[in-house]
Design an enzyme around this catalytic site. Structure first.
Site, short mmCIF file in Angstrom:
data_model
loop_
_atom_site.label_atom_id
_atom_site.label_comp_id
_atom_site.label_asym_id
_atom_site.label_seq_id
_atom_site.Cartn_x
_atom_site.Cartn_y
_atom_site.Cartn_z
N SER A 251 1.01 -1.13 0.12
CA SER A 251 0.04 -0.11 0.11
C SER A 251 0.76 1.10 0.02
O SER A 251 1.58 1.54 0.81
CB SER A 251 -0.84 0.11 1.26
OG SER A 251 -1.38 1.37 1.56
N HIS B 102 -1.36 -1.26 -4.36
CA HIS B 102 -2.45 -1.15 -3.58
C HIS B 102 -2.44 0.31 -3.40
O HIS B 102 -1.79 1.09 -2.83
CB HIS B 102 -2.69 -1.81 -2.20
CG HIS B 102 -3.89 -1.93 -1.53
ND1 HIS B 102 -5.00 -2.44 -1.99
CD2 HIS B 102 -4.33 -0.98 -0.29
CE1 HIS B 102 -6.04 -2.17 -1.11
NE2 HIS B 102 -5.59 -1.01 -0.04
N ASP C 263 -4.69 3.45 -1.92
CA ASP C 263 -5.84 3.86 -1.02
C ASP C 263 -6.30 5.12 -1.16
O ASP C 263 -5.85 5.98 -1.19
CB ASP C 263 -5.06 3.86 0.52
CG ASP C 263 -5.03 2.29 1.08
OD1 ASP C 263 -6.09 1.44 0.74
OD2 ASP C 263 -3.93 2.04 1.46
N MET D 61 -8.88 8.15 0.15
CA MET D 61 -9.74 8.13 1.14
C MET D 61 -10.42 9.67 0.90
O MET D 61 -9.49 10.66 0.53
CB MET D 61 -8.79 8.10 2.42
CG MET D 61 -8.16 7.13 2.71
SD MET D 61 -7.54 6.70 4.17
CE MET D 61 -6.51 5.31 4.26
N HIS E 84 -8.43 0.87 -3.83
CA HIS E 84 -9.19 0.67 -2.59
C HIS E 84 -9.76 1.88 -2.59
O HIS E 84 -9.16 2.76 -1.88
CB HIS E 84 -8.31 0.27 -1.93
CG HIS E 84 -9.17 -0.12 -0.43
ND1 HIS E 84 -8.61 -0.23 0.93
CD2 HIS E 84 -10.49 0.17 -0.10
CE1 HIS E 84 -9.60 -0.32 1.97
NE2 HIS E 84 -10.78 -0.19 1.02
N MET F 180 -12.23 4.36 -0.61
CA MET F 180 -12.92 4.46 0.68
C MET F 180 -13.42 5.78 0.86
O MET F 180 -13.03 6.97 1.23
CB MET F 180 -11.94 4.49 1.96
CG MET F 180 -11.26 3.13 2.37
SD MET F 180 -9.63 3.29 3.14
CE MET F 180 -8.64 3.25 1.66
N MET G 234 -11.06 -6.16 5.35
CA MET G 234 -10.33 -5.42 6.26
C MET G 234 -9.93 -6.01 7.70
O MET G 234 -10.87 -6.41 8.38
CB MET G 234 -11.12 -4.01 6.37
CG MET G 234 -11.37 -3.40 5.42
SD MET G 234 -9.91 -2.60 4.46
CE MET G 234 -9.01 -1.59 5.90
N GLY H 231 -8.90 3.94 7.01
CA GLY H 231 -8.60 5.24 7.37
C GLY H 231 -6.99 5.55 7.66
O GLY H 231 -6.71 6.72 7.21
N ASP I 171 -6.32 -6.57 4.32
CA ASP I 171 -5.96 -5.47 4.39
C ASP I 171 -5.61 -4.72 5.68
O ASP I 171 -6.89 -4.65 6.35
CB ASP I 171 -6.59 -4.45 3.40
CG ASP I 171 -6.13 -3.15 3.05
OD1 ASP I 171 -4.94 -2.63 3.70
OD2 ASP I 171 -6.62 -1.94 2.56
N GLY J 254 1.38 -2.07 4.06
CA GLY J 254 1.71 -0.66 3.96
C GLY J 254 2.90 -0.49 4.57
O GLY J 254 4.07 -0.51 4.12
#
Ligand code: DX5
Ligand code: ZN
Length: 232
Positions: A10, A35, A37, A39, A68, A70, A139, A144, A181, A203
């Site tokens: 990540s 990966h 992320d 957010m 991914h 979010m 998850m 977050g 994850d 990550g």
């Protein structure tokens, strides 16, 4: 024969001032996917990167970019990520009003599609959309932030998801990947694999493992993760 395990670092924990270099180094070190992320400070209490950054990283690597999301709402941003070169887009069922429609939108935009399950979210949402799924993401932290502690109940959930996916694969011959994850590292990755995961986001374990100045900085951490997986 070695199992078909994929490692997906990540980039949330990478050095954002040198993101392109981080991506090429981690792939050159033997990682499989990137990966990514996303957010939005609305669905989750943090703000990260969007399609512009995905587009900027696309020419840097041929590796799968595993987006991914979010974010809430989901649908508006899906075509932007497809155009930006994402290969796989996954989202949280709570963030979409119409889960089947969002999965269809991702597929129609030419990407593979995944559903993401928060620690307290039951797996029911996958049952009637299996034909549209390429990935199920469990998850093992609340979404977050990077660097959180692995929630052990995720292992039970992986076993249940693995059974559903295996039954589906036997019936249809179609592969659905099972990704974990959050909080994965050298000391727990083998246990996570035994519970049924075949794709591993990491990550802080990867990007926290090396000094910025060494060009081969991720070789040893990726090799350690793989040697743990080889024991499974
Ligand atoms: C959390 C993100 C994860 C996170 C993983 O919301 O979805 O991908 O970056 O980071 P680690 O491996 O440090 O838990
Ligand atoms: Zn993630």
């Amino acid at each position: 024969m070695a199992k078909d395990f994929l490692i997906a670092p990540s980039i949330l924990s990478a050095n954002f001032a040198r993101l392109g270099e981080e991506v090429s180094n981690v792939i050159a070190s033997g990682a499989d996917w990137i990966h990514f992320d996303v957010m939005d400070n609305h669905y989750v209490p943090n703000l990260t990167i969007g399609p512009l950054v995905c587009e900027a990283l696309r020419p840097v690597t041929d590796a799968v970019i595993d987006v991914h999301l979010m974010v809430k709402p989901v649908d508006r941003i899906v075509p932007d990520f497809a155009k930006a070169g994402a290969n796989l887009i996954s989202f949280h069922p709570e963030a979409s009003e119409h889960i089947d429609r969002t999965l269809g939108l991702i597929k129609d935009s030419g990407c593979q599609a995944g559903l993401v399950f928060n620690p307290a979210t039951p797996l029911d949402h996958m049952d009637h959309v299996m034909d549209k799924l390429d990935l199920v993401l469990i998850m093992s932290v609340n979404p977050g932030f990077g660097g959180q502690k692995f929630i052990p109940e995720a292992l039970n959930k992986l076993r249940i998801a693995r059974a559903k996916i295996d039954a589906y694969e036997q019936k249809t011959g179609r592969r659905i990947r099972l990704e974990i994850d959050g909080g994965a590292n050298v000391s727990n990755i083998a246990e996570i694999a035994r519970a049924g995961a075949d794709t591993f986001v990491a990550g802080s374990a990867v990007f926290g493992a090396a000094k910025d100045t060494d060009p081969n900085r991720y070789n040893s951490i990726i090799a350690s993760l793989r040697s743990e997986l080889a024991k499974v």
